[in-house]
Scaffold this active site. Structure first.
Site, PDB file in Angstrom:
ATOM      1  N   VAL A 178      74.324  76.021  76.096  1.00 16.84           N
ATOM      2  CA  VAL A 178      73.935  75.287  74.880  1.00 16.84           C
ATOM      3  C   VAL A 178      73.594  76.259  73.747  1.00 16.84           C
ATOM      4  O   VAL A 178      74.010  76.062  72.598  1.00 16.84           O
ATOM      5  CB  VAL A 178      72.759  74.329  75.177  1.00 16.84           C
ATOM      6  CG1 VAL A 178      72.289  73.649  73.901  1.00 16.84           C
ATOM      7  CG2 VAL A 178      73.174  73.290  76.216  1.00 16.84           C
ATOM      8  N   LYS A 200      64.085  68.851  78.404  1.00 16.55           N
ATOM      9  CA  LYS A 200      63.531  67.562  78.866  1.00 16.55           C
ATOM     10  C   LYS A 200      62.258  67.731  79.698  1.00 16.55           C
ATOM     11  O   LYS A 200      61.295  66.981  79.538  1.00 16.55           O
ATOM     12  CB  LYS A 200      64.629  66.892  79.694  1.00 16.55           C
ATOM     13  CG  LYS A 200      64.345  65.549  80.250  1.00 16.55           C
ATOM     14  CD  LYS A 200      65.609  65.020  80.907  1.00 16.55           C
ATOM     15  CE  LYS A 200      66.202  66.036  81.820  1.00 16.55           C
ATOM     16  NZ  LYS A 200      67.548  66.123  82.070  1.00 16.55           N
ATOM     17  N   GLY A 245      71.757  64.338  75.873  1.00 21.68           N
ATOM     18  CA  GLY A 245      72.642  65.424  75.425  1.00 21.68           C
ATOM     19  C   GLY A 245      73.098  65.265  73.986  1.00 21.68           C
ATOM     20  O   GLY A 245      72.348  65.521  73.047  1.00 21.68           O
ATOM     21  N   ILE A 300      74.048  62.414  72.490  1.00 27.17           N
ATOM     22  CA  ILE A 300      73.878  61.066  71.927  1.00 27.17           C
ATOM     23  C   ILE A 300      72.632  61.065  71.031  1.00 27.17           C
ATOM     24  O   ILE A 300      71.571  61.515  71.466  1.00 27.17           O
ATOM     25  CB  ILE A 300      73.719  60.026  73.065  1.00 27.17           C
ATOM     26  CG1 ILE A 300      74.945  60.087  73.981  1.00 27.17           C
ATOM     27  CG2 ILE A 300      73.523  58.621  72.512  1.00 27.17           C
ATOM     28  CD1 ILE A 300      74.820  59.271  75.240  1.00 27.17           C
ATOM     29  N   GLY A 326      81.626  70.741  88.035  1.00 27.00           N
ATOM     30  CA  GLY A 326      80.446  71.278  87.338  1.00 27.00           C
ATOM     31  C   GLY A 326      79.504  70.194  86.837  1.00 27.00           C
ATOM     32  O   GLY A 326      78.566  70.484  86.094  1.00 27.00           O
ATOM     33  N   GLU A 333      74.956  69.523  90.527  1.00 28.42           N
ATOM     34  CA  GLU A 333      74.459  70.848  90.932  1.00 28.42           C
ATOM     35  C   GLU A 333      74.755  71.068  92.415  1.00 28.42           C
ATOM     36  O   GLU A 333      75.053  70.118  93.143  1.00 28.42           O
ATOM     37  CB  GLU A 333      72.930  70.881  90.766  1.00 28.42           C
ATOM     38  CG  GLU A 333      72.431  70.389  89.452  1.00 28.42           C
ATOM     39  CD  GLU A 333      72.196  71.511  88.464  1.00 28.42           C
ATOM     40  OE1 GLU A 333      72.078  72.662  88.912  1.00 28.42           O
ATOM     41  OE2 GLU A 333      72.143  71.217  87.264  1.00 28.42           O
ATOM     42  N   ASP A 392      66.196  62.657  87.537  1.00 25.05           N
ATOM     43  CA  ASP A 392      66.586  63.029  86.162  1.00 25.05           C
ATOM     44  C   ASP A 392      66.532  61.788  85.254  1.00 25.05           C
ATOM     45  O   ASP A 392      66.038  61.855  84.122  1.00 25.05           O
ATOM     46  CB  ASP A 392      68.010  63.610  86.204  1.00 25.05           C
ATOM     47  CG  ASP A 392      68.587  63.842  84.819  1.00 25.05           C
ATOM     48  OD1 ASP A 392      68.224  64.841  84.193  1.00 25.05           O
ATOM     49  OD2 ASP A 392      69.399  63.005  84.366  1.00 25.05           O
ATOM     50  N   LYS A 395      64.055  60.761  81.870  1.00 26.73           N
ATOM     51  CA  LYS A 395      64.612  60.305  80.590  1.00 26.73           C
ATOM     52  C   LYS A 395      64.066  58.928  80.233  1.00 26.73           C
ATOM     53  O   LYS A 395      63.794  58.639  79.058  1.00 26.73           O
ATOM     54  CB  LYS A 395      66.136  60.252  80.669  1.00 26.73           C
ATOM     55  CG  LYS A 395      66.798  61.609  80.782  1.00 26.73           C
ATOM     56  CD  LYS A 395      68.280  61.461  81.130  1.00 26.73           C
ATOM     57  CE  LYS A 395      68.973  62.805  81.205  1.00 26.73           C
ATOM     58  NZ  LYS A 395      70.304  62.716  81.804  1.00 26.73           N
ATOM     59  N   GLY A 441      76.468  68.896  78.195  1.00 27.38           N
ATOM     60  CA  GLY A 441      77.614  69.728  77.790  1.00 27.38           C
ATOM     61  C   GLY A 441      77.319  70.569  76.561  1.00 27.38           C
ATOM     62  O   GLY A 441      76.407  70.282  75.797  1.00 27.38           O
TER      63      GLY A 441
HETATM   64  N1  HSE Z   1      72.494  66.254  85.012  1.00 27.83           N
HETATM   65  C1  HSE Z   1      72.395  65.354  83.909  1.00 27.83           C
HETATM   66  C2  HSE Z   1      73.504  64.334  83.950  1.00 27.83           C
HETATM   67  C3  HSE Z   1      72.443  66.056  82.578  1.00 27.83           C
HETATM   68  O1  HSE Z   1      74.354  64.395  84.850  1.00 27.83           O
HETATM   69  O2  HSE Z   1      73.520  63.440  83.121  1.00 27.83           O
HETATM   70  C4  HSE Z   1      71.138  66.680  82.227  1.00 27.83           C
HETATM   71  O3  HSE Z   1      70.128  65.723  82.080  1.00 27.83           O
END
Ligand code: HSE
Length: 378
Positions: free
Chosen positions: A11, A88, A117, A119, A170, A173, A184, A188, A285
């Site tokens: 990034v 985050k 990301g 948006i 990719g 993880e 995750d 959010k 991304g």
């Molecule tokens: N790993 C997250 C996703 C991106 O797949 O949306 C980072 O928050």
């Protein structure tokens, strides 16, 4: 604007590219641990070179992790430098404290890239709140799980095979737990709900069930009944409290969410006057995330000094939403039998059950049957 970048990964490199050649943004320092010839003349390994440089007015933090990001961001705000971050974890853990510090020092703190990301989600959530009362936020907030669920519907294969493909591309993880178990998304959703409802939620208490145990057989069953299964997040305002949960959800094959492909996100809010607005795009991304960071910088240049939300109070999580569930388990269970109203192939359909109660039951039940899977039916 004179920027110091903390971090020069995927990034950070994207931000540098986007700022290059602009007359209103200059990246004049980069804190980085390795030697990168392209930025050798502005690189430093010592954060004090940035902190003590009075010509730098804005610190852009894209190094990730909690520490030392928290210490660097706090010091930058205290030194009266604006901060833009895509981190985050940092925002989830320290938003209230960092916002107070920014206010005290008369500088801006922006973090639009931290959720979704590329948006412009938090930016629009903030704009919506200026004029309306938001009653619900959520949707598809994770690209990895959407990629897996989409592939399981469009090119049927087992969960492990598709997870491996997501890792090769990719998206997922090496340890995919944070994505596929919903952690995750939970982070959010908690930040979005905090901003939408001015409510501080205990993130860990949001009931969450992931997609780890979904099978290709489940997907075939859903499709034969006209449903598509998506990993969805929901947070609704219920008076002074908030009802929030994250679970695989069966949506009608014609719903907007059903057609979200690959690793895209679709995040929505519903407000009293404007109704529903949805934001579709790449939730991660290089250039998507870098774009939101640079947009935050441009907003600060344009005079943006607000903090998404000014006034947050702790809020209770309420168990207020009930709907039917699809449940598949190899073990018999009295409670499940008592709420079963129908059978679909290897699974059963329940009467309307509160999401908190069902997710709590399913998590307990995994110790008896590690293959158990549930999906809410919207
Ligand atoms: N790993 C997250 C996703 C991106 O797949 O949306 C980072 O928050």
């Amino acid at each position: 604007m004179n920027i110091a970048l903390l971090g020069f990964g995927v990034v950070g490199g994207g931000i540098y590219e986007l700022a290059k050649g602009r007359t209103d943004l200059t990246v004049s320092r980069v804190l980085v641990r390795r030697d990168i010839p392209e930025i050798a003349s502005i690189a430093t390994r010592d954060f004090n070179d940035i902190l003590n440089d009075s010509t730098i007015d804005t610190v852009v933090e894209v190094m990730g992790g909690l520490h030392p990001a928290y210490e660097y961001v706090s010091a930058a705000l205290q030194a009266k430098k604006n901060v833009v971050t895509a981190n985050k974890a940092l925002i989830a853990a320290y938003y209230t404290e960092l916002t107070a510090l920014a206010k005290e020092n008369g500088v801006a703190l922006r973090c639009t890239a931290a959720i979704g990301g590329g948006i412009p989600w938090l930016h629009n959530l903030e704009r919506c709140k200026r004029l309306d009362t938001i009653t619900e936020v959520g949707g598809i907030m994770n690209g990895t799980t959407n990629f897996i669920m989409d592939a399981m519907h469009t090119s049927p294969a087992s969960f492990p095979v598709i997870l491996k493909k997501a890792q090769e591309l990719g998206y997922a993880e090496a340890d995919p737990s944070a994505d596929i178990d919903g952690d995750d998304i939970r982070r959010k959703l908690a930040i979005s709900a905090n901003i939408a409802f001015d409510a501080v939620l205990d993130e860990e208490s949001i009931p969450t069930f992931g997609i780890r145990t979904v099978t290709d057989g489940d997907i075939a069953t859903f499709q034969s009944h006209g449903f598509v299964c998506k990993m969805l997040a929901t947070a609704q305002k219920c008076g002074e409290t908030v009802c929030a949960f994250i679970e695989p959800t069966l949506v009608d094959a014609h719903d907007l969410e059903a057609s979200v492909p690959a690793n895209y996100n679709l995040i929505s809010y519903t407000a009293e006057k404007i109704g529903r607005q949805s934001f579709f795009g790449q939730g991660a991304g290089r250039f998507p995330t870098a774009s939101n960071v640079v947009q935050d910088c441009l907003d600060i240049i344009g005079g943006q000094t607000s903090f998404y939300t000014e006034d947050m109070a702790p809020a209770e999580l309420e168990d207020a939403v009930a709907h039917p569930y699809y449940v598949r388990t190899a073990c018999t269970d009295r409670w499940l039998e008592s709420i079963t109203v129908d059978c679909w192939d290897s699974g059963v359909i329940t009467s309307a059950i509160s999401s908190h109660e069902m997710i709590r039951w399913a998590k307990r039940h995994l110790s008896k049957d590690p293959t158990c899977f549930i999906a809410g039916i919207r």
